[in-house]
Each structure stands twice: as C-alpha cells, then as structure tokens.
Design a protein around this motif. Structure first.
Motif, mmCIF file in Angstrom:
data_model
loop_
_atom_site.group_PDB
_atom_site.id
_atom_site.type_symbol
_atom_site.label_atom_id
_atom_site.label_comp_id
_atom_site.label_asym_id
_atom_site.label_seq_id
_atom_site.Cartn_x
_atom_site.Cartn_y
_atom_site.Cartn_z
ATOM 1 N N LEU A 233 0.813 -1.206 0.000
ATOM 2 C CA LEU A 233 0.000 0.000 0.000
ATOM 3 C C LEU A 233 0.852 1.265 0.000
ATOM 4 C CD1 LEU A 233 -2.815 -1.091 2.499
ATOM 5 C CD2 LEU A 233 -2.850 -1.107 0.000
ATOM 6 N N ASP A 234 2.024 1.195 0.628
ATOM 7 C CA ASP A 234 2.909 2.374 0.635
ATOM 8 C C ASP A 234 3.373 2.722 -0.781
ATOM 9 O OD1 ASP A 234 2.652 2.560 3.344
ATOM 10 O OD2 ASP A 234 4.570 1.588 3.802
ATOM 11 N N LYS A 235 3.756 1.715 -1.538
ATOM 12 C CA LYS A 235 4.213 1.956 -2.910
ATOM 13 C C LYS A 235 3.076 2.493 -3.775
ATOM 14 C CE LYS A 235 7.943 -1.490 -2.957
ATOM 15 N NZ LYS A 235 8.457 -2.732 -3.594
ATOM 16 N N LEU A 236 1.888 1.953 -3.578
ATOM 17 C CA LEU A 236 0.745 2.435 -4.343
ATOM 18 C C LEU A 236 0.444 3.897 -4.020
ATOM 19 C CD1 LEU A 236 -1.653 -0.654 -4.113
ATOM 20 C CD2 LEU A 236 -0.364 0.116 -6.103
ATOM 21 N N ALA A 237 0.593 4.247 -2.736
ATOM 22 C CA ALA A 237 0.331 5.625 -2.316
ATOM 23 C C ALA A 237 1.332 6.592 -2.942
ATOM 24 C CB ALA A 237 0.387 5.722 -0.787
ATOM 25 N N LYS A 238 2.599 6.173 -3.036
ATOM 26 C CA LYS A 238 3.618 7.032 -3.635
ATOM 27 C C LYS A 238 3.328 7.288 -5.118
ATOM 28 C CE LYS A 238 7.373 5.828 -0.474
ATOM 29 N NZ LYS A 238 8.699 5.154 -0.313
ATOM 30 N N LYS B 282 0.372 7.387 -6.407
ATOM 31 C CA LYS B 282 -0.749 8.333 -6.419
ATOM 32 C C LYS B 282 -0.236 9.757 -6.282
ATOM 33 C CE LYS B 282 -4.524 5.665 -6.428
ATOM 34 N NZ LYS B 282 -5.597 5.775 -7.437
ATOM 35 N N GLU B 283 0.783 9.937 -5.432
ATOM 36 C CA GLU B 283 1.350 11.265 -5.219
ATOM 37 C C GLU B 283 1.966 11.812 -6.510
ATOM 38 O OE1 GLU B 283 4.106 10.836 -2.046
ATOM 39 O OE2 GLU B 283 2.578 10.464 -0.513
ATOM 40 N N LYS B 284 2.460 10.927 -7.350
ATOM 41 C CA LYS B 284 3.054 11.335 -8.630
ATOM 42 C C LYS B 284 2.007 11.529 -9.726
ATOM 43 C CE LYS B 284 7.533 9.016 -8.011
ATOM 44 N NZ LYS B 284 8.441 7.988 -8.585
ATOM 45 N N GLY B 285 0.749 11.253 -9.390
ATOM 46 C CA GLY B 285 -0.303 11.364 -10.394
ATOM 47 C C GLY B 285 -0.410 10.146 -11.290
ATOM 48 N N MET B 286 0.127 9.010 -10.841
ATOM 49 C CA MET B 286 0.125 7.787 -11.636
ATOM 50 C C MET B 286 -0.927 6.813 -11.125
ATOM 51 S SD MET B 286 4.276 7.258 -11.805
ATOM 52 C CE MET B 286 4.298 6.020 -13.098
ATOM 53 N N LEU B 287 -1.521 6.072 -12.038
ATOM 54 C CA LEU B 287 -2.457 5.024 -11.662
ATOM 55 C C LEU B 287 -1.697 3.734 -11.378
ATOM 56 C CD1 LEU B 287 -5.257 5.521 -14.368
ATOM 57 C CD2 LEU B 287 -5.259 6.355 -12.002
ATOM 58 N N ALA B 288 -2.287 2.878 -10.555
ATOM 59 C CA ALA B 288 -1.724 1.553 -10.342
ATOM 60 C C ALA B 288 -1.918 0.725 -11.604
ATOM 61 C CB ALA B 288 -2.401 0.885 -9.156
ATOM 62 N N ALA B 289 -1.140 -0.338 -11.737
ATOM 63 C CA ALA B 289 -1.203 -1.178 -12.941
ATOM 64 C C ALA B 289 -2.616 -1.682 -13.193
ATOM 65 C CB ALA B 289 -0.236 -2.352 -12.801
ATOM 66 N N ARG B 290 -3.260 -2.128 -12.137
ATOM 67 C CA ARG B 290 -4.609 -2.659 -12.275
ATOM 68 C C ARG B 290 -5.605 -1.544 -12.604
ATOM 69 N NH1 ARG B 290 -5.924 -7.683 -10.804
ATOM 70 N NH2 ARG B 290 -3.889 -7.896 -9.803
ATOM 71 N N GLU B 291 -5.401 -0.365 -12.025
ATOM 72 C CA GLU B 291 -6.281 0.768 -12.303
ATOM 73 C C GLU B 291 -6.194 1.199 -13.762
ATOM 74 O OE1 GLU B 291 -6.564 3.288 -8.143
ATOM 75 O OE2 GLU B 291 -4.744 3.477 -9.354
ATOM 76 N N ARG B 292 -5.017 1.080 -14.342
ATOM 77 C CA ARG B 292 -4.857 1.453 -15.749
ATOM 78 C C ARG B 292 -5.766 0.608 -16.635
ATOM 79 N NH1 ARG B 292 1.746 1.931 -15.201
ATOM 80 N NH2 ARG B 292 1.805 4.184 -14.779
ATOM 81 N N LEU B 293 -5.811 -0.697 -16.374
ATOM 82 C CA LEU B 293 -6.676 -1.556 -17.177
ATOM 83 C C LEU B 293 -8.145 -1.300 -16.877
ATOM 84 C CD1 LEU B 293 -4.786 -4.988 -17.206
ATOM 85 C CD2 LEU B 293 -4.584 -3.030 -18.741
ATOM 86 N N GLU B 294 -8.458 -1.035 -15.614
ATOM 87 C CA GLU B 294 -9.843 -0.734 -15.264
ATOM 88 C C GLU B 294 -10.311 0.557 -15.938
ATOM 89 O OE1 GLU B 294 -9.630 -0.615 -11.041
ATOM 90 O OE2 GLU B 294 -9.703 -2.801 -10.791
ATOM 91 N N THR B 295 -9.378 1.496 -16.135
ATOM 92 C CA THR B 295 -9.708 2.739 -16.829
ATOM 93 C C THR B 295 -9.924 2.498 -18.314
ATOM 94 O OG1 THR B 295 -8.403 4.013 -15.235
ATOM 95 C CG2 THR B 295 -8.898 5.085 -17.318
ATOM 96 N N LEU B 296 -9.141 1.585 -18.888
ATOM 97 C CA LEU B 296 -9.263 1.286 -20.314
ATOM 98 C C LEU B 296 -10.561 0.549 -20.632
ATOM 99 C CD1 LEU B 296 -7.999 1.035 -23.212
ATOM 100 C CD2 LEU B 296 -7.001 -1.126 -22.419
ATOM 101 N N PHE B 297 -10.884 -0.465 -19.825
ATOM 102 C CA PHE B 297 -12.000 -1.345 -20.142
ATOM 103 C C PHE B 297 -13.339 -0.779 -19.671
ATOM 104 C CE2 PHE B 297 -8.696 -4.871 -19.913
ATOM 105 C CZ PHE B 297 -8.670 -5.059 -21.296
ATOM 106 N N ASP B 298 -14.390 -1.201 -20.366
ATOM 107 C CA ASP B 298 -15.742 -0.880 -19.910
ATOM 108 C C ASP B 298 -15.935 -1.466 -18.511
ATOM 109 O OD1 ASP B 298 -16.013 0.120 -22.462
ATOM 110 O OD2 ASP B 298 -17.200 -1.578 -23.202
ATOM 111 N N PRO B 299 -16.656 -0.757 -17.626
ATOM 112 C CA PRO B 299 -16.812 -1.219 -16.237
ATOM 113 C C PRO B 299 -17.349 -2.650 -16.156
ATOM 114 C CG PRO B 299 -17.654 1.013 -16.472
ATOM 115 C CD PRO B 299 -17.334 0.540 -17.858
ATOM 116 N N GLY B 300 -16.687 -3.440 -15.311
ATOM 117 C CA GLY B 300 -17.141 -4.794 -15.030
ATOM 118 C C GLY B 300 -16.819 -5.835 -16.076
#
Length: 517
Positions: free
Chosen positions: A24-29, A31-49
């Motif tokens: 969680l610490d790495k994920l938070a850092k 976020k501070e840089k304005g970057m999405l997590a790896a999984r969030e990037r795909l969730e942003t690309l794909f239609d929800p669900g």
C-alpha cells in the motif's frame, strides 16, 4: 453440498493481496506522482465490469539470490481481456510496485500466453509498459523471456492491432517490444524510453546527455519519431488508446467500424472554395481542408509533432473510416523529405494491413533538395512511399489540390501508383516541375538573349501554362478521373469511398515484397 466457506475466504484473501500489489505504501507514492496503479490502468481502459484476469496467481520460479522466499504478486504483470466500447480487447499492464515490474520467465510467459489468445480469437492487444527491465536474479531466463515477447510481437504484426503505452521506465531491450507494435503512446511525465542511459552514453562516447534530451515523450515525439501520441497522464493515455481502437478493426480480416447508415450529404461546401489562396505561391493550410472534408471532430492526427510537412491520421467521411495522408504546404512548402517519407510509408502500410481506405491530399513541389537530404538517403526513404502505395490493396482516393510536381506527384499516389480515383481542383498543377523551371530549361537561350528576360519568362509561362501543368492536360491523358470544384470534394470522395469498399486486388503469391528499409 455447499462449497466450504474457508475456501471462499482463502480465495478472497488471495485476490485482496493481489489488489494490494507491491504494498500500500508503494501504491500511495504512485498516487502522489499522479500515476495510476497497474490494475487501475486496465480498469480505466476497459468498460466497467468487463475485465477478466489471466494468471492472477502466477508466481516466479527463481530459487537463486534469495528469491525463493520472495512473493511477487502475479509476477509483476496484470494480464487479461475486457471490452472497450463494447469490443473485445486483450491487455497487460506491468506493475512497477512489484519488483520494479521486472521481466522474468513467468512474467514473459503470461504476456506471451495473452498474445497467443489475442491471435487465436482475433482481438487487439494493448500493452502498458512500466518496468525496470530484465530481472537480474533470473539471468538468461529473463533475456529469453524478452526474446519470446519480441517473437510474439512480430507473429501478431499485421494480424491484430497492437498498441503500446509507455507509462513509466522502458529501458534497454524492453524498448524493442513497443517499437515492434503498431502505435506507441507515451505519457509526458513519469515515463522514459531509451536503449542506453546517460551513464552509458558518457562512458562510451564522452557525451553529457540528460534523459530529457533523448528519452522523454517530447524527444521521441518531435526528434526521433519513435512514438505516435503524447498523453498528459495515465488516464489520457487510456483514452487515446480507446480512441485509436475506435478506428481499427479487431483483426486483419475484419472491416473497420464503418457507420454505413450515415447518409451522404450531397450539398456543396462553398466554404471549401474560400480556403484556396488567390496567390498560387501562398501556403494552403491543409488542416483547414481536412476539417471541412471529414465528419465533425472525427480527425485523429497521428505523429502530429514529427515531420509536420506531412499530415497523417484517421477520420470518418460520411461514416466511412479512412486514413488521411496530406502534404502540409504551411510547413517546408509541403515538400517530402526523409522523415515525412518514413512517417507516410509507415502509416500507409498500417492502413493497408487493417483494410482502411486511404484519402490522399496533394500539394507538394517535390522532394526536399539539399546535401543533408541526399547524404541521408532521401532516395531510399522516398522509395518507401512509392513502395507503400504500390503495395497497398485498399481503396486509394487522391485529390490534387494544387502543386503535384516530379517524383513527389507519383509518391503521393498518382493513378500510376494504383490510385482508384484521382480528382483534381482547377487550381491543380501537375508537371515534371514548376512552370518557371520548365520555361528556363525549354527557352533558356531565348530568355538570355532577350532585352527583358523577366518579362519574356512571365510571357512564356502564361502562354504555355496549360501545356506545363494544367489539370486538363492530365485529364486528357486519362491520368486523372475528373476536375472538380473544391466545394464538391467531400461529396465526390464520400461517393468514391462507398463505391470502392468492395474492392478486391489480387497480387502475385510471395512471402512479402522487399521494401527499401
């Protein structure tokens, strides 16, 4: 008999651990840089669900250098399939929070298995690159992994669209996988791509170079031409990938997503007439022509900051997906040079692979003259344009707006290079060279002997204007299909596109032609 609740609890715990990635610490850092997590990037690309993950429980198999006790969730790469605006897509996203997103044997195997799946079912691949490179602890296995990924990139090339997103570090051999794909999108912050870093360059050549000079999105978009689009952040990068996919078919045997229910508007666009400058030497901004020619807000320019003397991109004309290749007279007079030839040839071949008709807008005085161009191989690079057009079997519609001189006339898809229809405005000038140059060659002695060389030159140009460059001269020789008004361009091109969508062009059996690389 109901499933044991402990098994369900264990499954959910494993999934939660995967969602927490490298901590969680790495994920938070990030976020501070304005970057999405790896999984969030795909969730942003794909239609929800719609995301279905492949290999969530995969783990590395390294037992050296203390790795036997390390847990690397999903081995640092999230893989799976989903839907983008209702169309199936395969994607993977490297996770820098898990061992720096480094590539090892299982990491590579997951990517290759996903690419095999995409090939077999015929769907595009989107790859989000964010990796520190090879996993040193796995030694030659990591190098082998890169080789396997590169092989799959080439195996899929020309079969399904491949889009790479550079959203973090992409260094050394890792840069070659994106380079082998069809389109590269790079975020302007937090990302870099290079083969050798500043330290290696300094040690090898003595040069002091900062990453911003050669590894940034700005450098690749304007100087090297290695990337196609620049994104402001991760979310924008996913949006660009989604928009690109909206013009592309799922695979090479499918049609692009045309909207053939859209009617063809036959009303003349009188505003197009107003775009043509009174002075034939004044530059014509081809972007204004494109905006009036295509459906509103449909033009997506590709490589907008590289070789600006040639404009390429995707659009729709009365619902038909097209690739636009246009000279830009507002930049270097619209001449073709080394970089624009490479840019054009690559785009033409991409359109041909994916069955996208090509519309060519011509206003060029020729190839760029100069010692640097000649020594740089303008012959070889310019020949790529000739090869790409001649090899393309998709519908090709050419509109000659003004100048179309010399080899550049051919290189912009003349009838001789396989254009299905060639239209010309009355302002078109089709010739071996400009009227002034031709006059000096043909009447040089008379001009030199005259009392007023300038006046005689102007007189001869006017006298022989039709013979030098008139579109009617070309029409009389069946080199162009018709001379049309600028106002009628959109209608004529739209009708031509609908008529040629059923085009079939059989070529001699062969492995492939030998393009002058």
């Amino acid at each position: 008999m109901a499933i044991d609740p402990k098994l369900l609890e264990d499954l959910e715990n494993r999934r939660q651990k995967a969602r927490e990635a490298g901590g969680l610490d790495k994920l938070a850092k990030r976020k501070e840089k304005g970057m999405l997590a790896a999984r969030e990037r795909l969730e942003t690309l794909f239609d929800p669900g719609t995301f279905q993950e492949f290999g969530m429980h995969a783990q590395h198999g390294c037992s050296a250098f203390g790795m036997e006790t390390k847990q690397l969730p999903y081995d640092g790469v999230v893989c799976g399939t989903g839907f983008v605006e209702g169309r199936a897509v395969a994607a993977y996203s490297q996770d820098f929070t898990v061992s720096g997103g480094s590539l090892g044997r299982i990491h590579a195997r997951k990517i290759c298995q996903l690419m095999d799946y995409a090939h077999d079912v015929g769907i595009p691949v989107v790859a989000v690159n964010d990796s520190g490179g090879a996993r040193i602890q796995e030694g030659v296995d990591s190098l082998s992994g890169y080789g396997k990924v590169f092989f799959k990139n080439v195996f899929l090339s020309g079969v399904v669209p491949q889009i790479a997103i550079i959203a973090g570090p992409c260094a050394g051999g890792a840069a070659y996988s994106p380079a082998l794909m069809d389109f590269l999108i790079m975020t302007e912050k937090n990302a870099n791509m290079f083969i050798c870093g500043p330290g290696v360059i300094k040690a090898a050549t003595g040069e002091n170079a900062e990453l911003a000079q050669f590894a940034s999105a700005a450098a690749h978009a304007t100087v090297s031409g290695n990337i196609h689009l620049v994104a402001s952040d991760d979310t924008h990068a996913m949006a660009l990938a989604s928009r690109l996919l909206s013009y592309l078919p799922a695979n090479n045997v499918a049609d692009p997503p045309h909207d053939l229910d859209q009617p063809i508007n036959t009303t003349p666009d009188l505003g197009m007439n107003e775009l043509v400058p009174d002075n034939p030497k004044a530059p014509l901004d081809v972007q204004l022509v494109i905006d009036r020619l295509v459906d509103p807000d449909s033009f997506m320019e590709i490589m907008p900051d590289f070789a600006k003397n040639l404009v390429v991109g995707f659009a729709r004309i009365c619902g038909v997906v097209v690739g636009i290749v246009a000279n830009q007279p507002a930049v270097r007079a619209g001449t073709l040079d080394i970089d624009s030839s490479d840019k054009g040839a690559r785009f033409i071949r991409t359109c041909n692979i994916f069955n996208i008709p090509i519309v060519n807008l011509v206003d060029t005085p020729g190839f760029m003259p100069g010692l640097a161009q000649e020594r740089g191989g303008i012959i070889r690079h310019g020949a790529k344009m000739l090869f790409a057009y001649a090899a393309a079997t998709v519908p090709k519609i050419t509109l000659i707006m003004r100048k179309a001189y010399g080899g550049a006339y051919l290189a912009m898809c003349s009838a001789d290079l396989g254009a299905d229809l060639v239209l010309a405005w009355p302002t078109a000038e089709i010739a071996v060279m400009g009227a002034e140059g031709a006059t000096r060659i043909l009447f040089g002695k008379e001009i030199e002997a005259s009392e007023d060389p300038a006046a005689l030159t102007a007189q001869l140009i006017e006298q022989y204007r039709d013979e030098f460059a008139s579109p009617y001269q070309a029409a009389a020789r069946a080199m162009i299909t018709d001379v049309i008004t600028p106002a009628g361009s959109r209608t004529r091109i739209a009708l031509a596109l609908r008529a040629t969508l059923s085009k079939r062009d059989t070529r001699p059996p062969k492995k492939h032609g030998n393009i002058p690389l």
